[in-house]
Design an enzyme around this catalytic site. Structure first.
Site, PDB file in Angstrom:
ATOM      1  N   TYR A 190       0.838  -1.203   0.000  1.00 13.17           N
ATOM      2  CA  TYR A 190       0.000   0.000   0.000  1.00 13.17           C
ATOM      3  C   TYR A 190       0.876   1.257   0.000  1.00 13.17           C
ATOM      4  O   TYR A 190       0.657   2.182  -0.797  1.00 13.17           O
ATOM      5  CB  TYR A 190      -0.920  -0.006   1.223  1.00 13.17           C
ATOM      6  N   SER A 210       2.546   1.904  -3.320  1.00 16.98           N
ATOM      7  CA  SER A 210       1.642   2.492  -4.319  1.00 16.98           C
ATOM      8  C   SER A 210       1.436   3.978  -4.067  1.00 16.98           C
ATOM      9  O   SER A 210       1.393   4.779  -5.011  1.00 16.98           O
ATOM     10  CB  SER A 210       0.296   1.764  -4.325  1.00 16.98           C
TER      11      SER A 210
END
Length: 236
Positions: free
Chosen positions: A146, A149
């Protein structure tokens, strides 16, 4: 200004994207909303048009957005909002889960921009706003994919801003902290239900409106917006 402008917004059926859409419509702007759902029953406005597009499917994004721009050449702004979270130790992720996170949280923003930016450059004006996360500058345990990204989205937006400034296109990244949305529905934790521990989607929408209402010679590079206290609790 927002009135009489047309914005392409991703993830308009819920959460932050829905709040942004409603706020822009209220200000007299038009919205082309894209999401995986077939329609958006939460919005009833002649200024709103919904397009079904699954941003997880990176191979169809560019052709789909090109079609939208051909039909709606008046589009002069992109608010790239779609995203989701999945948090666990790196070795627990499958390859497909890793691809899903990177596809939606990073690649979809890049591919949307790749089609919209040349369109805005021809107009020599426009706004691009990415909805990122505090995870774009704060790493955390079980956040490897996460955070990767979101760190990537931050770097992308910074570089894109330098490419677009000469064409009068503004590029802004908004990094919210914990927001009261369905983001936490599938997670084992959630922010404490307190006005000091969680932001509301409408607060992000207000920031977007303020950015869009700035004079043409002003650019907001990045905003970090977080609740006063960061308190989490188990998700029952």
């Amino acid at each position: 200004m927002i009135k009489n402008r047309t914005f392409l917004i991703s993830g308009t059926t819920k959460g932050i994207g829905l709040s942004i859409t409603k706020k822009i419509l209220k200000k007299g702007g038009k919205v082309i909303g894209i999401s995986r759902t077939k329609n958006n029953p939460k919005i009833n406005s002649k200024l709103y048009q919904h397009v079904t597009l699954d941003l997880f499917k990176s191979d169809i994004i560019e052709s789909s957005i090109s079609t939208i721009l051909q039909k709606k050449p008046e589009i002069d702004g992109l608010i790239s909002n779609a995203g989701f979270g999945n948090f666990k130790s790196l070795e627990e992720f499958s390859v497909q889960e890793i691809k899903n996170i990177l596809n939606l949280n990073l690649l979809s923003h890049i591919l949307l921009s790749r089609v919209v930016v040349p369109h805005l450059k021809k107009k020599r004006k426009g706004d691009i706003i990415f909805i990122g996360s505090e995870a774009s500058h704060l790493s955390g345990k079980k956040g490897t994919i996460y955070c990767a990204s979101k760190f990537g989205l931050r770097g992308f937006s910074q570089s894109l801003r330098k490419e677009c400034n000469i064409k009068n296109i503004k590029v802004t990244l908004i990094n919210p902290g914990m927001v009261k949305t369905n983001f936490y529905d599938e997670l084992n934790y959630k922010p404490k239900n307190s006005k000091f521990s969680v932001l509301k989607p409408n607060e992000i929408a207000k920031v977007v409106v303020n950015i869009l209402n700035l004079k043409s010679n002003s650019v907001v590079d990045e905003i970090n917006l977080t609740p006063m206290n960061k308190i989490i609790e188990k998700n029952q």
